[in-house]
Motif scaffolding. Structure first.
Motif, PDB file in Angstrom:
ATOM      1  N   TYR A 155       0.835  -1.208   0.000  1.00 14.75           N
ATOM      2  CA  TYR A 155       0.000   0.000   0.000  1.00 14.75           C
ATOM      3  C   TYR A 155       0.868   1.256   0.000  1.00 14.75           C
ATOM      4  N   ALA A 156       1.925   1.251   0.803  1.00 14.82           N
ATOM      5  CA  ALA A 156       2.806   2.419   0.885  1.00 14.82           C
ATOM      6  C   ALA A 156       3.509   2.673  -0.444  1.00 14.82           C
ATOM      7  N   LEU A 157       4.018   1.618  -1.069  1.00 14.09           N
ATOM      8  CA  LEU A 157       4.746   1.813  -2.324  1.00 14.09           C
ATOM      9  C   LEU A 157       3.805   2.169  -3.473  1.00 14.09           C
ATOM     10  N   ARG A 158       2.575   1.733  -3.409  1.00 14.94           N
ATOM     11  CA  ARG A 158       1.589   2.197  -4.401  1.00 14.94           C
ATOM     12  C   ARG A 158       1.360   3.694  -4.244  1.00 14.94           C
ATOM     13  N   GLN A 159       1.221   4.142  -3.007  1.00 15.75           N
ATOM     14  CA  GLN A 159       1.033   5.575  -2.756  1.00 15.75           C
ATOM     15  C   GLN A 159       2.242   6.357  -3.238  1.00 15.75           C
ATOM     16  N   ILE A 160       3.421   5.835  -2.981  1.00 15.03           N
ATOM     17  CA  ILE A 160       4.653   6.496  -3.414  1.00 15.03           C
ATOM     18  C   ILE A 160       4.707   6.573  -4.936  1.00 15.03           C
ATOM     19  N   ALA A 161       4.318   5.491  -5.609  1.00 11.18           N
ATOM     20  CA  ALA A 161       4.315   5.474  -7.073  1.00 11.18           C
ATOM     21  C   ALA A 161       3.351   6.521  -7.631  1.00 11.18           C
ATOM     22  N   GLU A 162       2.225   6.702  -6.969  1.00 10.16           N
ATOM     23  CA  GLU A 162       1.199   7.639  -7.440  1.00 10.16           C
ATOM     24  C   GLU A 162       1.512   9.091  -7.090  1.00 10.16           C
ATOM     25  N   THR A 163       2.063   9.324  -5.893  1.00 10.14           N
ATOM     26  CA  THR A 163       2.218  10.698  -5.410  1.00 10.14           C
ATOM     27  C   THR A 163       3.670  11.139  -5.199  1.00 10.14           C
ATOM     28  N   GLY A 164       4.584  10.183  -5.147  1.00 13.43           N
ATOM     29  CA  GLY A 164       5.968  10.496  -4.832  1.00 13.43           C
ATOM     30  C   GLY A 164       6.245  10.572  -3.340  1.00 13.43           C
ATOM     31  N   GLN A 165       5.193  10.481  -2.527  1.00 12.55           N
ATOM     32  CA  GLN A 165       5.312  10.619  -1.073  1.00 12.55           C
ATOM     33  C   GLN A 165       4.794   9.365  -0.377  1.00 12.55           C
ATOM     34  N   GLY A 166       5.439   8.996   0.719  1.00 19.29           N
ATOM     35  CA  GLY A 166       5.005   7.863   1.516  1.00 19.29           C
ATOM     36  C   GLY A 166       3.948   8.257   2.524  1.00 19.29           C
ATOM     37  N   PRO A 167       3.290   7.267   3.117  1.00 22.42           N
ATOM     38  CA  PRO A 167       2.276   7.553   4.131  1.00 22.42           C
ATOM     39  C   PRO A 167       2.904   8.156   5.382  1.00 22.42           C
ATOM     40  N   GLU A 168       2.130   8.980   6.078  1.00 22.00           N
ATOM     41  CA  GLU A 168       2.606   9.586   7.319  1.00 22.00           C
ATOM     42  C   GLU A 168       2.842   8.527   8.389  1.00 22.00           C
ATOM     43  N   GLN A 169       1.890   7.603   8.541  1.00 25.58           N
ATOM     44  CA  GLN A 169       2.021   6.564   9.564  1.00 25.58           C
ATOM     45  C   GLN A 169       2.734   5.348   8.977  1.00 25.58           C
ATOM     46  N   GLN A 170       3.848   4.993   9.617  1.00 21.41           N
ATOM     47  CA  GLN A 170       4.626   3.835   9.200  1.00 21.41           C
ATOM     48  C   GLN A 170       5.048   3.075  10.452  1.00 21.41           C
ATOM     49  N   HIS A 171       4.772   1.787  10.459  1.00 23.88           N
ATOM     50  CA  HIS A 171       5.134   0.943  11.601  1.00 23.88           C
ATOM     51  C   HIS A 171       6.514   0.350  11.362  1.00 23.88           C
ATOM     52  N   PRO A 172       7.391   0.387  12.359  1.00 20.07           N
ATOM     53  CA  PRO A 172       8.742  -0.133  12.156  1.00 20.07           C
ATOM     54  C   PRO A 172       8.758  -1.637  11.909  1.00 20.07           C
ATOM     55  N   SER A 173       9.729  -2.041  11.120  1.00 21.07           N
ATOM     56  CA  SER A 173       9.987  -3.470  10.935  1.00 21.07           C
ATOM     57  C   SER A 173      10.697  -3.975  12.187  1.00 21.07           C
ATOM     58  N   MET A 174      10.564  -5.256  12.433  1.00 22.73           N
ATOM     59  CA  MET A 174      11.185  -5.864  13.606  1.00 22.73           C
ATOM     60  C   MET A 174      11.942  -7.101  13.146  1.00 22.73           C
ATOM     61  N   GLY A 175      13.123  -7.325  13.700  1.00 23.52           N
ATOM     62  CA  GLY A 175      13.874  -8.493  13.322  1.00 23.52           C
ATOM     63  C   GLY A 175      15.153  -8.648  14.107  1.00 23.52           C
ATOM     64  N   CYS A 176      16.002  -9.538  13.603  1.00 24.53           N
ATOM     65  CA  CYS A 176      17.290  -9.832  14.228  1.00 24.53           C
ATOM     66  C   CYS A 176      18.319  -8.783  13.801  1.00 24.53           C
ATOM     67  N   SER A 177      19.218  -8.461  14.693  1.00 23.91           N
ATOM     68  CA  SER A 177      20.253  -7.476  14.385  1.00 23.91           C
ATOM     69  C   SER A 177      21.148  -7.984  13.254  1.00 23.91           C
ATOM     70  N   ILE A 178      21.621  -7.044  12.441  1.00 21.58           N
ATOM     71  CA  ILE A 178      22.602  -7.403  11.425  1.00 21.58           C
ATOM     72  C   ILE A 178      23.901  -7.752  12.134  1.00 21.58           C
ATOM     73  N   LYS A 179      24.527  -8.797  11.680  1.00 17.82           N
ATOM     74  CA  LYS A 179      25.776  -9.291  12.300  1.00 17.82           C
ATOM     75  C   LYS A 179      26.956  -8.571  11.655  1.00 17.82           C
ATOM     76  N   TRP A 180      27.400  -7.487  12.330  1.00 16.74           N
ATOM     77  CA  TRP A 180      28.505  -6.686  11.823  1.00 16.74           C
ATOM     78  C   TRP A 180      29.843  -7.313  12.221  1.00 16.74           C
ATOM     79  N   ARG A 181      30.843  -7.045  11.445  1.00 23.78           N
ATOM     80  CA  ARG A 181      32.204  -7.485  11.784  1.00 23.78           C
ATOM     81  C   ARG A 181      32.729  -6.620  12.913  1.00 23.78           C
TER      82      ARG A 181
END
Length: 181
Positions: A155-181
């Motif tokens: 839904y967000a990327l469709r809005q971006i494609a149509e308007t160039g702007q993302g939605p105001e409300q965005q929920h963060p992604s959750m996951g495992c930390s990137i394993k840095w050197r």
């Protein structure tokens, strides 16, 4: 370690890159950008959060591709620390989940660091001008099956494609930390 992604920074421009896929074929940002934008997904093979959403990501990427938004996945984990994230396993993971987009190796981790990726999965949605407009989760299903989900990223990327702007409300992604050197 479980992490949430930070809020988007709409001043962030897509950082140029050229990275190999597991077969050594090079892919650049310029070549990957779709007519209506680009989704960059920082993922890895071993993360249970990525494993839970991989099939849905593949499905959503096909939907977006038909609408002019391309997808690329980048693996920035230190695979000397997590061998199951090494390129041969990336290729197998992509085939298993039906990825029809490149899954690239960020061996020196410079691209993950340049984008400020913090976890897997970490999604960055850019408009056709390379401006960050979405930094959020795939959907509201979390670790579930995806039944009855709201495909927030689509839904967000469709809005971006149509308007160039993302939605105001965005929920963060959750996951495992990137394993840095």
């Amino acid at each position: 370690m479980l992490l949430n992604t930070p809020a988007r920074d709409t001043a962030q421009q897509a950082t140029d890159f050229t990275l190999p896929d597991p077969d050594g074929n090079l892919h650049s940002l310029k070549d990957l950008m779709g007519a209506n934008g680009l989704l960059i997904a920082f993922i890895c093979n071993h993360c249970p959060y990525v494993q839970a959403i991989a099939d849905r990501l593949a499905e959503d990427a096909k939907t977006l591709k038909a609408e002019g938004v391309n997808t690329v996945a980048i693996m920035s984990n230190d695979y000397s620390y997590v061998p199951s994230d090494a390129p041969p396993f990336m290729k197998r993971f992509a085939e298993q989940h039906g990825f029809d987009f490149p899954y690239l190796v960020d061996q020196d981790q410079s691209i993950g660091q340049a984008y400020g990726a913090v976890c897997t999965p970490d999604f960055f949605g850019f408009n056709r001008h390379g401006e960050l407009q979405y930094r959020g989760r795939l959907d509201d299903a979390h670790m579930g099956s995806g039944e009855g989900r709201t495909p927030e990223l689509v839904y967000a990327l469709r809005q971006i494609a149509e308007t160039g702007q993302g939605p105001e409300q965005q929920h963060p992604s959750m996951g495992c930390s990137i394993k840095w050197r």
